[in-house]
Design a protein around this motif. Structure first.
Motif, PDB file in Angstrom:
ATOM      1  N   ARG A 105       0.850  -1.186   0.000  1.00 33.77           N
ATOM      2  CA  ARG A 105       0.000   0.000   0.000  1.00 33.77           C
ATOM      3  C   ARG A 105       0.886   1.237   0.000  1.00 33.77           C
ATOM      4  NH1 ARG A 105      -5.351  -0.995   1.365  1.00 33.77           N
ATOM      5  NH2 ARG A 105      -5.731  -3.159   1.991  1.00 33.77           N
ATOM      6  N   CYS A 106       0.395   2.275  -0.640  1.00 36.46           N
ATOM      7  CA  CYS A 106       1.128   3.538  -0.651  1.00 36.46           C
ATOM      8  C   CYS A 106       1.078   4.178   0.731  1.00 36.46           C
ATOM      9  CB  CYS A 106       0.566   4.475  -1.716  1.00 36.46           C
ATOM     10  SG  CYS A 106      -1.033   5.190  -1.299  1.00 36.46           S
ATOM     11  N   ALA A 107       1.808   5.239   0.893  1.00 38.25           N
ATOM     12  CA  ALA A 107       1.891   5.908   2.192  1.00 38.25           C
ATOM     13  C   ALA A 107       0.517   6.351   2.695  1.00 38.25           C
ATOM     14  CB  ALA A 107       2.837   7.101   2.104  1.00 38.25           C
ATOM     15  N   ASP A 108      -0.419   6.591   1.782  1.00 40.80           N
ATOM     16  CA  ASP A 108      -1.769   6.998   2.169  1.00 40.80           C
ATOM     17  C   ASP A 108      -2.698   5.813   2.424  1.00 40.80           C
ATOM     18  OD1 ASP A 108      -1.126   9.675   2.033  1.00 40.80           O
ATOM     19  OD2 ASP A 108      -1.856   9.913  -0.015  1.00 40.80           O
TER      20      ASP A 108
ATOM     21  N   HIS B 293      -3.629   3.443   0.147  1.00 39.24           N
ATOM     22  CA  HIS B 293      -4.304   2.911  -1.041  1.00 39.24           C
ATOM     23  C   HIS B 293      -3.554   1.688  -1.572  1.00 39.24           C
ATOM     24  CE1 HIS B 293      -5.551   7.210  -1.115  1.00 39.24           C
ATOM     25  NE2 HIS B 293      -6.715   6.622  -1.263  1.00 39.24           N
TER      26      HIS B 293
ATOM     27  N   CYS C  80      -1.120   0.986  -8.825  1.00 40.79           N
ATOM     28  CA  CYS C  80      -1.047   2.431  -8.598  1.00 40.79           C
ATOM     29  C   CYS C  80      -0.804   3.156  -9.921  1.00 40.79           C
ATOM     30  CB  CYS C  80       0.087   2.747  -7.625  1.00 40.79           C
ATOM     31  SG  CYS C  80       0.401   4.520  -7.458  1.00 40.79           S
TER      32      CYS C  80
ATOM     33  N   GLN D  63       5.923  10.313  -3.891  1.00 41.59           N
ATOM     34  CA  GLN D  63       5.123  10.667  -2.721  1.00 41.59           C
ATOM     35  C   GLN D  63       4.407   9.458  -2.143  1.00 41.59           C
ATOM     36  OE1 GLN D  63       2.518  13.597  -4.416  1.00 41.59           O
ATOM     37  NE2 GLN D  63       1.182  12.080  -5.360  1.00 41.59           N
ATOM     38  N   CYS D  64       4.146   8.456  -2.959  1.00 38.69           N
ATOM     39  CA  CYS D  64       3.460   7.250  -2.481  1.00 38.69           C
ATOM     40  C   CYS D  64       4.368   6.362  -1.645  1.00 38.69           C
ATOM     41  CB  CYS D  64       2.944   6.430  -3.673  1.00 38.69           C
ATOM     42  SG  CYS D  64       1.716   7.279  -4.664  1.00 38.69           S
TER      43      CYS D  64
ATOM     44  N   GLY E  58       6.523   7.107   0.715  1.00 36.70           N
ATOM     45  CA  GLY E  58       6.692   7.447   2.115  1.00 36.70           C
ATOM     46  C   GLY E  58       8.112   7.205   2.572  1.00 36.70           C
TER      47      GLY E  58
END
Length: 166
Positions: free
Chosen positions: A32-35, A37, A61, A161-162, A164
């Protein structure tokens, strides 16, 4: 293998939106990305319609997909493949990544048609950075050296940015 991450209805809707189609053969979210998702999913080695599917780790993604496509267009695959011919330690690490990939896929089921075929060109060439990036993100650093290199290059893209703190 990475710890399981359940695919709930929100994840399923997100993945469908990311892919622009209903996903097939999903097992779990592998990264999962930093957010939070979904960014990489694990797929069954045989799809529900019976089709063998060698891509265990599938990059979903859109930012990562776009970044990997850009790197491919810039000739990164050709450069990496050339390095495999000249750098035996790198080639050996890449062969080990291939073996790891096969073992992880076999844990979900053996599909004779693809049993010795991993994905992305492993173990002798690079033919798809999307697969190598997905493998590197799902397995974590140190498993797929060329996937790790591609992920590092993607830090300079919006996908960075994803990542992290990875």
């Amino acid at each position: 293998m990475p710890s399981p991450s359940v695919i709930d209805q929100i994840d399923l809707a997100t993945i469908e939106q990311q892919l622009g189609r209903l996903p097939r053969g999903l097992v779990r979210v592998a990264w999962r990305c930093a957010d939070g998702h979904p960014g990489v999913v694990v797929t069954e080695p045989r799809l529900p319609d019976g089709t063998p599917f060698p891509t265990l780790y599938y990059l979903t993604c859109p930012l990562a997909v776009a970044g990997a496509s850009t790197l491919e267009a810039q000739g990164v695959m050709t450069e990496m493949t050339a390095r495999l011919a000249d750098d035996e330690p790198l080639a050996e690490q890449y062969r080990q990544a291939h073996e790891s990939y096969l073992a992880e896929r076999r844990a979900l089921g053996v599909v004779p048609e693809i049993d010795h075929v991993s994905a992305g060109g492993m173990p002798t060439r690079v033919k798809c950075l999307h697969v190598l990036v997905a493998h590197a993100l799902a397995a974590g650093p140190g498993v797929n050296p060329l996937g790790d290199e591609a992920v590092a290059k993607l830090r300079d893209f919006p996908f960075g940015q994803c990542l992290g703190e990875r």
